[in-house]
Design a protein around this motif. Structure first.
Motif: not given
Length: 108
Positions: A28-53
């Motif tokens: 659950a923590a691993e998944r949460r970390n990835r989801l919050i990373g997607l959320w934060a990456g989107e806020k930072m304007g990341l996309s594509g491979e950058s947001i996934e990484n």
């Protein structure tokens, strides 16, 4: 660019409840970390491979505590000149943890 919902659905294959070496809360923590990373990456304007990484790196931060992950995200958002309160990041982390637990219980 894929939507947040599409990226969230892509999280499922990496985190399976039948992984005997990992406990439920670890998954659950691993998944949460990835989801919050997607959320934060989107806020930072990341996309594509950058947001996934970015999201994958946070998802693999399994030795980091929730506090460490929250501090990192707040720091990264602040460095990207995104005005955000730590409390907002904490709320998102709690939401994503709850979603993660439910998804794991449902087997997705």
């Amino acid at each position: 660019m894929s939507s947040m919902n599409e990226r969230i659905s892509d999280v499922s294959p990496a985190v399976k409840p039948d992984d005997a070496a990992k406990g439920f809360e670890f998954l659950a923590a691993e998944r949460r970390n990835r989801l919050i990373g997607l959320w934060a990456g989107e806020k930072m304007g990341l996309s594509g491979e950058s947001i996934e990484n970015y999201a994958l790196a946070l998802g693999k931060s399994t030795n980091a505590s929730e506090e460490d992950v929250i501090r990192k995200i707040v720091g990264d958002l602040t460095a990207s000149r995104i005005v955000i309160r730590e409390a907002e990041v904490r709320v998102k982390a709690a939401e994503f943890l709850a979603q993660s637990r439910e998804a794991i219980k449902a087997g997705s």
